[in-house]
Design a protein around this motif. Structure first.
Motif, short mmCIF file in Angstrom:
data_model
loop_
_atom_site.label_atom_id
_atom_site.label_comp_id
_atom_site.label_asym_id
_atom_site.label_seq_id
_atom_site.Cartn_x
_atom_site.Cartn_y
_atom_site.Cartn_z
N UNK A 119 -18.62 -47.58 -8.44
CA UNK A 119 -19.26 -48.55 -7.55
C UNK A 119 -20.45 -47.93 -6.83
N UNK A 120 -20.28 -46.69 -6.41
CA UNK A 120 -21.34 -46.01 -5.65
C UNK A 120 -22.22 -45.12 -6.54
N UNK A 121 -22.03 -45.25 -7.86
CA UNK A 121 -22.89 -44.57 -8.85
C UNK A 121 -22.85 -43.05 -8.70
N UNK A 122 -21.65 -42.52 -8.48
CA UNK A 122 -21.49 -41.07 -8.36
C UNK A 122 -20.34 -40.57 -9.23
N UNK A 123 -20.02 -41.31 -10.29
CA UNK A 123 -18.92 -40.87 -11.16
C UNK A 123 -19.21 -39.51 -11.81
N UNK A 177 -19.61 -40.32 -1.15
CA UNK A 177 -18.21 -39.97 -1.39
C UNK A 177 -17.33 -40.52 -0.27
N UNK A 178 -17.79 -40.39 0.97
CA UNK A 178 -17.03 -40.92 2.10
C UNK A 178 -16.84 -42.43 1.97
N UNK A 179 -17.89 -43.13 1.58
CA UNK A 179 -17.79 -44.58 1.41
C UNK A 179 -16.89 -44.93 0.23
N UNK A 180 -17.02 -44.18 -0.86
CA UNK A 180 -16.17 -44.44 -2.03
C UNK A 180 -14.70 -44.24 -1.69
N UNK A 181 -14.39 -43.23 -0.90
CA UNK A 181 -13.00 -42.98 -0.49
C UNK A 181 -12.48 -44.15 0.34
N UNK A 211 -11.69 -29.71 1.07
CA UNK A 211 -12.21 -28.65 0.20
C UNK A 211 -11.53 -28.73 -1.16
N UNK A 212 -11.91 -29.79 -1.88
CA UNK A 212 -11.40 -30.00 -3.23
C UNK A 212 -12.46 -30.81 -3.97
N UNK A 213 -12.13 -31.33 -5.14
CA UNK A 213 -13.13 -32.06 -5.91
C UNK A 213 -13.44 -33.42 -5.28
N UNK A 214 -14.55 -33.97 -5.69
CA UNK A 214 -14.93 -35.30 -5.24
C UNK A 214 -13.85 -36.32 -5.61
#
Length: 255
Positions: free
Chosen positions: A133-137, A155-159, A102-105
């Protein structure tokens, strides 16, 4: 293709190898693998009906489910309690349901880096790179609890990719997504895997994922590995009704 028990290379040459890997849940055997190896940069899918042992395999390899018996090697080194943490920091796992804080991306993506002792500035830089990389900046400052299903998956994949793992384990990572969202995400993941050289083991029911992302297919049934080989060979020589169900679908090729 080959039947269960075939070991193409020794543990010394493999990225990851297991032997006599037995997992029980509630006293019941859910996975029994005599041997299994994964090569560096190899992309492998494991398919099978519900209850076949796919998730148990991934959880066991991630060190989140303790096998009743068996040995695991990573780059020729046997994994034991003394080096378990060091091993787990070289791999990453993405679960079926996104497990976001429960915080920012941005903070979510940077969390694994902080745990690994990366300084705050470097962690932020690498987290931003992974978001790109995942185009969610553009989601960096948004609350992780205010994302769509597709955004949360990204987000899960980017992490996971932010920690630059040598092996990533994906457990039904695109389930519950609509077809256009899933298709776009599979395409992006395929691009990222090839660019990064990250090895992947993905558990899936989805034909598109199994055929588009990987160059090797494992078939589990009742906790046993019944087929192991290139997707086209495995699917064209089905050994179960589940495998046969893949046959009518045109094969997709990378590239």
């Amino acid at each position: 293709y080959s039947a269960a028990g075939a070991s193409p290379v020794s543990a010394d040459n493999a990225l990851l190898a297991v032997e006599q890997f037995l997992i029980k849940r509630g006293g019941v055997t859910v996975l029994d693998l005599p041997t299994l190896t994964l090569q560096p940069e190899e992309k492998v899918a494991v398919i099978g009906p519900n209850g076949a042992g796919k998730s148990s395999l991934l959880l066991g390899l991630a060190g989140l489910l303790k096998p009743a018996t068996g040995q695991l090697w990573f780059r020729g080194t046997q994994i034991e309690p003394a080096n378990q943490v060091a091993y787990r920091r070289r791999i990453a796992m993405v679960f079926q349901e996104p497990l976001l804080f429960d915080t920012t991306v941005l903070n979510n993506v940077a969390e694994g880096l902080k745990i690994r002792g990366i300084d705050r500035r470097s962690a932020r830089e690498r987290a931003v790179q992974s978001l790109e990389l995942f185009r969610i900046e553009h989601l960096a400052d948004r609350s992780a609890h205010k994302l769509s299903g597709g955004e949360a998956k990204r987000v899960s994949l980017a992490r996971a990719f932010a920690v630059r793992p040598e092996l990533i384990l994906l457990d039904e990572p695109f389930s519950s997504l609509d077809l256009p969202t899933r298709t776009e995400l599979v395409r992006d993941l395929d691009r990222i895997l090839h660019a990064s050289g990250t090895a992947v083991l993905i558990a899936t029911h989805d034909r598109l994922e199994a055929l588009q992302l990987v160059d090797r297919l494992l078939v589990l049934e009742r906790g046993q590995l019944i087929l192991d080989g290139p997707p086209q060979e495995v699917i064209n020589c089905p050994a179960s009704s589940f495998v046969a169900a893949f046959r009518p679908v045109p094969l997709l090729h990378n590239g």
